[in-house]
Write a protein that holds these residues in place. Sequence first.
Motif, PDB file in Angstrom:
ATOM      1  N   LEU A  28     -47.063 -42.890 -47.448  1.00  0.00           N
ATOM      2  CA  LEU A  28     -46.445 -41.679 -47.991  1.00  0.00           C
ATOM      3  C   LEU A  28     -47.395 -40.873 -48.866  1.00  0.00           C
ATOM      4  CD1 LEU A  28     -42.889 -43.061 -48.860  1.00  0.00           C
ATOM      5  CD2 LEU A  28     -43.448 -41.376 -47.093  1.00  0.00           C
ATOM      6  N   GLU A  29     -48.426 -41.531 -49.397  1.00  0.00           N
ATOM      7  CA  GLU A  29     -49.414 -40.813 -50.206  1.00  0.00           C
ATOM      8  C   GLU A  29     -50.097 -39.704 -49.411  1.00  0.00           C
ATOM      9  OE1 GLU A  29     -52.149 -43.630 -51.791  1.00  0.00           O
ATOM     10  OE2 GLU A  29     -50.754 -44.372 -53.316  1.00  0.00           O
ATOM     11  N   ARG A  30     -50.129 -39.825 -48.089  1.00  0.00           N
ATOM     12  CA  ARG A  30     -50.735 -38.781 -47.250  1.00  0.00           C
ATOM     13  C   ARG A  30     -50.054 -37.432 -47.453  1.00  0.00           C
ATOM     14  NH1 ARG A  30     -52.884 -40.565 -41.702  1.00  0.00           N
ATOM     15  NH2 ARG A  30     -53.786 -42.614 -42.104  1.00  0.00           N
ATOM     16  N   TRP A  31     -48.763 -37.473 -47.779  1.00  0.00           N
ATOM     17  CA  TRP A  31     -47.988 -36.240 -47.977  1.00  0.00           C
ATOM     18  C   TRP A  31     -47.564 -36.074 -49.438  1.00  0.00           C
ATOM     19  CZ3 TRP A  31     -46.917 -39.744 -43.958  1.00  0.00           C
ATOM     20  CH2 TRP A  31     -47.358 -39.326 -42.691  1.00  0.00           C
ATOM     21  N   GLU A  32     -48.217 -36.830 -50.320  1.00  0.00           N
ATOM     22  CA  GLU A  32     -47.933 -36.783 -51.756  1.00  0.00           C
ATOM     23  C   GLU A  32     -46.453 -37.064 -52.040  1.00  0.00           C
ATOM     24  OE1 GLU A  32     -49.393 -32.992 -53.084  1.00  0.00           O
ATOM     25  OE2 GLU A  32     -51.472 -33.696 -53.130  1.00  0.00           O
ATOM     26  N   LYS A  33     -45.919 -38.036 -51.303  1.00  0.00           N
ATOM     27  CA  LYS A  33     -44.543 -38.474 -51.496  1.00  0.00           C
ATOM     28  C   LYS A  33     -44.541 -39.906 -52.023  1.00  0.00           C
ATOM     29  CE  LYS A  33     -42.978 -34.681 -49.559  1.00  0.00           C
ATOM     30  NZ  LYS A  33     -42.309 -33.616 -50.353  1.00  0.00           N
ATOM     31  N   SER A  34     -43.419 -40.298 -52.606  1.00  0.00           N
ATOM     32  CA  SER A  34     -43.302 -41.661 -53.113  1.00  0.00           C
ATOM     33  C   SER A  34     -41.873 -42.152 -52.918  1.00  0.00           C
ATOM     34  CB  SER A  34     -43.688 -41.721 -54.594  1.00  0.00           C
ATOM     35  OG  SER A  34     -43.758 -43.069 -55.030  1.00  0.00           O
ATOM     36  N   LEU A  35     -41.684 -43.438 -53.139  1.00  0.00           N
ATOM     37  CA  LEU A  35     -40.402 -44.090 -52.886  1.00  0.00           C
ATOM     38  C   LEU A  35     -40.227 -45.192 -53.921  1.00  0.00           C
ATOM     39  CD1 LEU A  35     -38.177 -44.103 -50.514  1.00  0.00           C
ATOM     40  CD2 LEU A  35     -39.443 -46.069 -49.632  1.00  0.00           C
ATOM     41  N   THR A  36     -39.087 -45.230 -54.598  1.00  0.00           N
ATOM     42  CA  THR A  36     -38.844 -46.320 -55.537  1.00  0.00           C
ATOM     43  C   THR A  36     -38.422 -47.569 -54.763  1.00  0.00           C
ATOM     44  OG1 THR A  36     -36.482 -45.864 -55.844  1.00  0.00           O
ATOM     45  CG2 THR A  36     -38.039 -44.645 -57.248  1.00  0.00           C
ATOM     46  N   TYR A  37     -38.555 -48.718 -55.409  1.00  0.00           N
ATOM     47  CA  TYR A  37     -38.149 -49.951 -54.728  1.00  0.00           C
ATOM     48  C   TYR A  37     -36.646 -49.962 -54.495  1.00  0.00           C
ATOM     49  CZ  TYR A  37     -38.797 -54.674 -53.047  1.00  0.00           C
ATOM     50  OH  TYR A  37     -38.861 -55.777 -52.233  1.00  0.00           O
ATOM     51  N   ASP A  38     -35.885 -49.367 -55.409  1.00  0.00           N
ATOM     52  CA  ASP A  38     -34.435 -49.279 -55.217  1.00  0.00           C
ATOM     53  C   ASP A  38     -34.097 -48.455 -53.979  1.00  0.00           C
ATOM     54  OD1 ASP A  38     -33.649 -50.869 -57.302  1.00  0.00           O
ATOM     55  OD2 ASP A  38     -33.392 -49.222 -58.723  1.00  0.00           O
ATOM     56  N   GLU A  39     -34.872 -47.390 -53.732  1.00  0.00           N
ATOM     57  CA  GLU A  39     -34.655 -46.584 -52.530  1.00  0.00           C
ATOM     58  C   GLU A  39     -35.049 -47.359 -51.278  1.00  0.00           C
ATOM     59  OE1 GLU A  39     -35.366 -41.994 -53.947  1.00  0.00           O
ATOM     60  OE2 GLU A  39     -37.110 -43.320 -53.869  1.00  0.00           O
ATOM     61  N   TYR A  40     -36.129 -48.132 -51.382  1.00  0.00           N
ATOM     62  CA  TYR A  40     -36.604 -48.899 -50.227  1.00  0.00           C
ATOM     63  C   TYR A  40     -35.647 -50.018 -49.845  1.00  0.00           C
ATOM     64  CZ  TYR A  40     -39.289 -52.329 -47.589  1.00  0.00           C
ATOM     65  OH  TYR A  40     -39.687 -53.245 -46.642  1.00  0.00           O
TER      66      TYR A  40
END
Length: 230
Positions: A28-40
Motif C-alpha cells: 500500500l505504500e506504493r499509493w501512500e495508503k495505510s491500513l490499521t491492524y484492526d482494519e486488516y
Amino acid sequence: MLKSIIFDMDGVLVNSEPVHYRAYLMALERWEKSLTYDEYKKYVGTTNIVIIEGLIEKFNLPIDAEAFNEIMKGYKAFLYQRDGYPPVDGVTEMLRSLKNAGYSMAVASSSPYENILLATEALGIQEYFNQLISGEGVPNPKPAPDVFLKAAAALGTRPEECLVVEDSCHGVCAAKNAGMPSIGFVNPDSGDQDLSCATRLTKNLREVDADYVKAVYDSFRPVRDGSLQI
C-alpha cells in the motif's frame, strides 16, 4: 465417530497474520495508503483475492486484483525468506499426538497451495498431513463450507466424521456450515475474532490431544435448519 481433523494454516499452524499484514502495508505504500491492524483483521480467514479486492475498493487503487496479488506474492516471499515461518507454539506436539492416535489430517487453508506446501515443509510438519487443500480452488471462500467439504472428500471421510481447528470468525462459521464441530484457537495475533460459532475455545494448542478432540466432537450439535452462518 471422529476420523479426521482439518486444520486452517494461517494463525493455527503458522503465526503468519502479522507477516501478511506487514506485506500489505509494504504494498500500500506504493499509493501512500495505510491500513490499521484492526482494519486488516476483518479479512482474516478469507482468500488473498477477497482481501485484495476489498483494499482496491476501499482505497480506489488504480490496479487490478491479479496485478496486486503478484506484488503481494513478492513481498510475502521476501519476508518469509528473511524472517522464516513463525510456528504457533505447541503445533508439532499437537500434530504428533493426534497422528499417533490414528486420525487422518488435512490442511484446509484460504492460502494458495504453493504457500501451504512451503510453510508445512519449512516447519517440518508436512509428514503429519494426508492432504493439503487450498481454498483458491473452490467456488466460495469461507464462511462458505466449500474448502472443508473438499478436504473431507479428499480424506475419504464424511463431513460428520471431521473436526476443524480454526482461528478466525470466517473459519469457525465455515466449519459450522459444513456440519463439523470446531475448536476455536484464540490467537492474539489474529485480531479480536468472533469465535462464537466454535464448539469450544482454546488458548493453548498443547491441550489439543486425542481426549480433547473426542470431547469436543461428542459435545457438538449440528445446525439442522439449513441456515448459513456468516
